[in-house]
Design an enzyme around this catalytic site. Sequence first.
Site, PDB file in Angstrom:
ATOM      1  N   GLY A 143       0.195  -1.466   0.149  1.00 53.82           N
ATOM      2  CA  GLY A 143       0.641  -0.137  -0.243  1.00 53.82           C
ATOM      3  C   GLY A 143       1.019   1.517  -0.031  1.00 53.82           C
ATOM      4  N   ASP A 144       0.412   2.388  -0.165  1.00 52.46           N
ATOM      5  CA  ASP A 144       1.025   3.732  -0.180  1.00 52.46           C
ATOM      6  C   ASP A 144       1.795   4.071  -1.830  1.00 52.46           C
ATOM      7  OD1 ASP A 144      -0.118   4.176   2.870  1.00 52.46           O
ATOM      8  OD2 ASP A 144       1.354   2.851   3.672  1.00 52.46           O
ATOM      9  N   LYS A 168      -1.692   5.592  -5.695  1.00 55.78           N
ATOM     10  CA  LYS A 168      -2.415   5.112  -6.448  1.00 55.78           C
ATOM     11  C   LYS A 168      -3.398   6.163  -6.531  1.00 55.78           C
ATOM     12  CE  LYS A 168      -3.994   1.885  -4.245  1.00 55.78           C
ATOM     13  NZ  LYS A 168      -2.690   1.642  -2.863  1.00 55.78           N
ATOM     14  N   GLY A 169      -3.653   6.824  -5.428  1.00 57.68           N
ATOM     15  CA  GLY A 169      -4.637   7.942  -5.790  1.00 57.68           C
ATOM     16  C   GLY A 169      -3.624   9.051  -7.057  1.00 57.68           C
ATOM     17  N   GLY A 176      -5.752   5.976   2.254  1.00 54.62           N
ATOM     18  CA  GLY A 176      -5.526   7.455   2.273  1.00 54.62           C
ATOM     19  C   GLY A 176      -5.291   7.238   0.505  1.00 54.62           C
ATOM     20  N   HIS A 177      -6.173   8.535   0.070  1.00 57.49           N
ATOM     21  CA  HIS A 177      -5.474   8.414  -1.110  1.00 57.49           C
ATOM     22  C   HIS A 177      -5.344  10.369  -1.319  1.00 57.49           C
ATOM     23  CE1 HIS A 177      -7.164   4.695  -3.432  1.00 57.49           C
ATOM     24  NE2 HIS A 177      -6.056   4.676  -2.549  1.00 57.49           N
ATOM     25  N   GLN A 185      -5.544  -0.182  -0.615  1.00 54.21           N
ATOM     26  CA  GLN A 185      -4.316  -0.847  -0.123  1.00 54.21           C
ATOM     27  C   GLN A 185      -3.530  -1.492  -0.894  1.00 54.21           C
ATOM     28  OE1 GLN A 185      -7.171  -2.250   1.999  1.00 54.21           O
ATOM     29  NE2 GLN A 185      -6.331  -2.174   3.661  1.00 54.21           N
ATOM     30  N   VAL A 190      -1.482   9.396   5.258  1.00 50.44           N
ATOM     31  CA  VAL A 190      -2.526  10.258   4.956  1.00 50.44           C
ATOM     32  C   VAL A 190      -4.221  10.377   6.022  1.00 50.44           C
ATOM     33  CG1 VAL A 190      -4.858  10.851   2.737  1.00 50.44           C
ATOM     34  CG2 VAL A 190      -2.706  10.182   2.735  1.00 50.44           C
TER      35      VAL A 190
END
Length: 430
Positions: free
Chosen positions: A12-13, A16-17, A40-41, A224, A299
């Site tokens: 994750g992190d 992706k956002g 979070g994104h 994720q 985030v």
Amino acid sequence: MTNVVVVGAQWGDEGKGKIVDWLSEQADVVVRFQGGHNAGHTLVIDGTTYKLALLPSGIVRPGKLSVIGNGVVVDPWHLVEEIDKLRAQGVSIGPDRLKIADNATLILPLHRELDHFRETSNSGLKIGTTKRGIGPAYEDKVGRRAIRVIDLADAATLPDKVERLLTHHNALRRGLGIEEVGSAELIAALTAIAPAVLPYVDTVWSLLDGLRREGRRILFEGAQGALLDIDHGTYPFVTSSNIVAAQAATGSGLGPSAIGYVLGIAKAYTTRVGGGPFPTELTDEIGETLGRKGKEFGVNTGRKRRCGWFDAVLVRQTVRTSGIDGIALTKLDILDGFEEIKVCVGYRLDGRTLDHFPANQAAQARVEPIYETIEGWSGSTAGARSWAELPAQAIKYVRRIEELIGAPVALLSTSPERDDTILVHNPFEG
């Protein structure tokens, strides 16, 4: 044009956002297919920062339909709060732009309380959850006692469903020494939040099927990373849902044939939040430098991320379990200035060499990384938008990663800004 699934290829992190936002300009529909508001994104668009947790990244793009699929667990109170925050930033959100699957499971206050108790008690395994009720909600879903989104529309049957749920939870709470939950209290809370949620509810599987038949471009957005997948991740230090690309079909109600291209997102190094194995973790000054330069804090939670060198073994494993066609490599600029960079190409375990990450928990904790050292670069990659702007050694690093993971780099991200991206292959073109 084809439909695209975006999955995290690490823990994750991975950024992706930004990538989903970058791709959403070409998509007609953006679908979240698993997880909850625990991931979070961050999107940076024209200097404005948007922080999302539950809503699909496409929500900040005018003219795009955002969909929360049945594979997501939905906290209705958080949903309303997140919508209100984005509206305050000028984002238009209404039932014409956001749809929520009627058969998605709800996260309730008792789920958050149970999650928090487990993670803060002095007994039991600490998984490192965000304490937001994700796991307990999925437990109820699998246990066939969950309250689902559509239940908010049926006040007559809600009491019976709540009583059935509380038969399980209150017995559990008594055993844990937690105060029991009253049915009237929970029903009142659900009844109060229902009017704010119900306008967005739809039969999502049917809606998406119709849009697909019309030739609309669909972008499936995972939360994720696949190394946190309940089956294919570093169990038991994982999340409570499937994250691999196949879940895009199950978690949206569309069949596997709807998936045309799988894009994996991976950082040029590795990070992880919470407990669990991390073979390439750096607890020295190099790890601190990666964290500082990369702003490695959650985030939504603010938790500091653990940092380490790129693990090609784990990403190669994700490439296979998710059927990844191409990789979006992010945060290459964080490696600027290192004299040398290491990449994990295998593991040693009890005198043996492994080319994969073992499933056994004890073995996962004992594996030692086998590193390949690559010459670093002194020039800057930050903000680069073409290969010509990259130092030659940075290009060599990217090419070596492609060889090691068995997948080409389709996109290369060189800063949080959406336009600081080098496009090698457009996933929507198959």
